[in-house]
Motif scaffolding. Structure first.
Motif, mmCIF file in Angstrom:
data_model
loop_
_atom_site.group_PDB
_atom_site.id
_atom_site.type_symbol
_atom_site.label_atom_id
_atom_site.label_comp_id
_atom_site.label_asym_id
_atom_site.label_seq_id
_atom_site.Cartn_x
_atom_site.Cartn_y
_atom_site.Cartn_z
ATOM 1 N N LEU A 123 17.878 5.741 39.611
ATOM 2 C CA LEU A 123 18.798 5.516 40.743
ATOM 3 C C LEU A 123 18.323 4.332 41.573
ATOM 4 O O LEU A 123 19.111 3.463 41.962
ATOM 5 C CB LEU A 123 18.874 6.789 41.593
ATOM 6 C CG LEU A 123 19.894 6.796 42.721
ATOM 7 C CD1 LEU A 123 21.306 6.491 42.194
ATOM 8 C CD2 LEU A 123 19.870 8.145 43.437
ATOM 9 N N ALA A 124 17.013 4.217 41.775
ATOM 10 C CA ALA A 124 16.467 3.086 42.554
ATOM 11 C C ALA A 124 16.743 1.772 41.817
ATOM 12 O O ALA A 124 17.163 0.776 42.436
ATOM 13 C CB ALA A 124 14.971 3.289 42.762
ATOM 14 N N SER A 147 24.969 10.542 43.308
ATOM 15 C CA SER A 147 24.586 9.152 43.617
ATOM 16 C C SER A 147 24.642 8.290 42.360
ATOM 17 O O SER A 147 25.094 7.144 42.399
ATOM 18 C CB SER A 147 23.167 9.105 44.208
ATOM 19 O OG SER A 147 23.082 9.956 45.318
ATOM 20 N N THR A 177 21.474 13.745 43.218
ATOM 21 C CA THR A 177 21.166 12.542 42.418
ATOM 22 C C THR A 177 22.313 12.256 41.463
ATOM 23 O O THR A 177 22.720 11.114 41.286
ATOM 24 C CB THR A 177 19.858 12.742 41.626
ATOM 25 O OG1 THR A 177 18.832 13.122 42.520
ATOM 26 C CG2 THR A 177 19.467 11.471 40.884
ATOM 27 N N SER A 195 19.205 16.280 39.843
ATOM 28 C CA SER A 195 19.691 17.235 40.864
ATOM 29 C C SER A 195 21.143 16.899 41.173
ATOM 30 O O SER A 195 21.628 15.814 40.817
ATOM 31 C CB SER A 195 18.865 17.072 42.147
ATOM 32 O OG SER A 195 19.169 15.798 42.710
ATOM 33 N N SER A 250 12.123 8.797 35.646
ATOM 34 C CA SER A 250 12.749 9.929 36.363
ATOM 35 C C SER A 250 14.128 9.490 36.835
ATOM 36 O O SER A 250 14.420 8.289 36.920
ATOM 37 C CB SER A 250 11.897 10.293 37.586
ATOM 38 O OG SER A 250 12.008 9.250 38.550
ATOM 39 N N SER A 251 14.957 10.467 37.157
ATOM 40 C CA SER A 251 16.301 10.110 37.622
ATOM 41 C C SER A 251 16.227 9.343 38.944
ATOM 42 O O SER A 251 17.045 8.459 39.203
ATOM 43 C CB SER A 251 17.157 11.371 37.765
ATOM 44 O OG SER A 251 16.473 12.332 38.535
ATOM 45 N N GLU A 252 15.207 9.621 39.748
ATOM 46 C CA GLU A 252 15.058 8.879 41.014
ATOM 47 C C GLU A 252 14.730 7.410 40.742
ATOM 48 O O GLU A 252 15.256 6.503 41.388
ATOM 49 C CB GLU A 252 13.954 9.507 41.890
ATOM 50 C CG GLU A 252 14.319 10.852 42.487
ATOM 51 C CD GLU A 252 14.320 11.978 41.453
ATOM 52 O OE1 GLU A 252 13.685 11.795 40.381
ATOM 53 O OE2 GLU A 252 14.982 13.006 41.696
ATOM 54 N N GLU A 253 13.848 7.177 39.749
ATOM 55 C CA GLU A 253 13.505 5.785 39.394
ATOM 56 C C GLU A 253 14.748 5.054 38.910
ATOM 57 O O GLU A 253 14.983 3.893 39.241
ATOM 58 C CB GLU A 253 12.495 5.781 38.235
ATOM 59 C CG GLU A 253 11.046 5.994 38.602
ATOM 60 C CD GLU A 253 10.199 6.066 37.333
ATOM 61 O OE1 GLU A 253 9.912 7.190 36.878
ATOM 62 O OE2 GLU A 253 9.870 4.995 36.793
#
Ligand SMILES: NC(=O)NC1=NC(=O)NC1=O
Length: 164
Positions: free
Chosen positions: A128-129, A99, A96, A93, A123-126
């Motif tokens: 980024l984390a 970030s 994301t 997104s 995932s892109s969230e994983e």
């Protein structure tokens, strides 16, 4: 290609086949000179440990082929198309992406190298984390993690070179 074909390739052709998986001479040489492998699993297990640990200069050379996470690899080199497919599934997104771009910059400022993670299956969230968590590491901790991530990417790519 089939395992049998890989086992029987001339050394130079076998080296060329594995280089896009990971551009570390010692790693490719170890795999090629350890043929024949009796199974694909044996090949993958050997490749995961071969030439461990990578030296600082081996890591730098291998990393030079990897675009930043969230950036498309340019060019037509085999590695570039592999990177594009590995990152294609990232449904990034706008927030994301911003970030990730900020995290990549912070990581490069701190460690003077690109942030590397095995993107396939994440995932892109994983990602980024993981990027934010790893920003808190020491250089030594990151060197071991980058070595491992390069091996994970190499193993996935090797599975594409030598079919079951
Ligand atoms: N900076 C990166 O982590 N790049 C990459 N991760 C992958 O799994 N493929 C890449 O090109």
């Amino acid at each position: 290609m089939q395992l049998e074909q890989f086992n029987q390739l001339p050394d130079e052709e076998a080296l060329a086949a594995v280089r896009p998986c990971l551009d570390v001479e010692r790693w490719g040489d170890a795999i090629v000179t350890s043929r024949p492998f009796s199974s694909r699993q044996e090949l993958l297990a050997f490749a995961a440990e071969a030439a461990w640990p990578f030296t600082e200069s081996e890591l730098e050379r291998a990393l030079s082929h990897h675009p930043r996470i969230g950036e498309r690899a340019a060019g037509e080199a085999h590695e570039a198309s592999l990177s594009r497919s590995e990152q294609a599934a990232l449904d990034i997104s706008q927030t994301t992406a911003e970030s990730l771009a900020a995290g990549n910059r912070a990581y490069e400022e701190k460690f003077d190298r690109v942030f590397l993670i095995r993107a396939a299956g994440r995932s892109s969230e994983e990602i980024l984390a993981a990027l934010n968590a790893r920003l808190g590491h020491t250089a030594e901790e990151e060197q071991a993690i980058v070595d491992h991530q390069l091996r994970e990417i190499a193993a996935l790519r090797l599975e594409g070179v030598v079919s079951a």
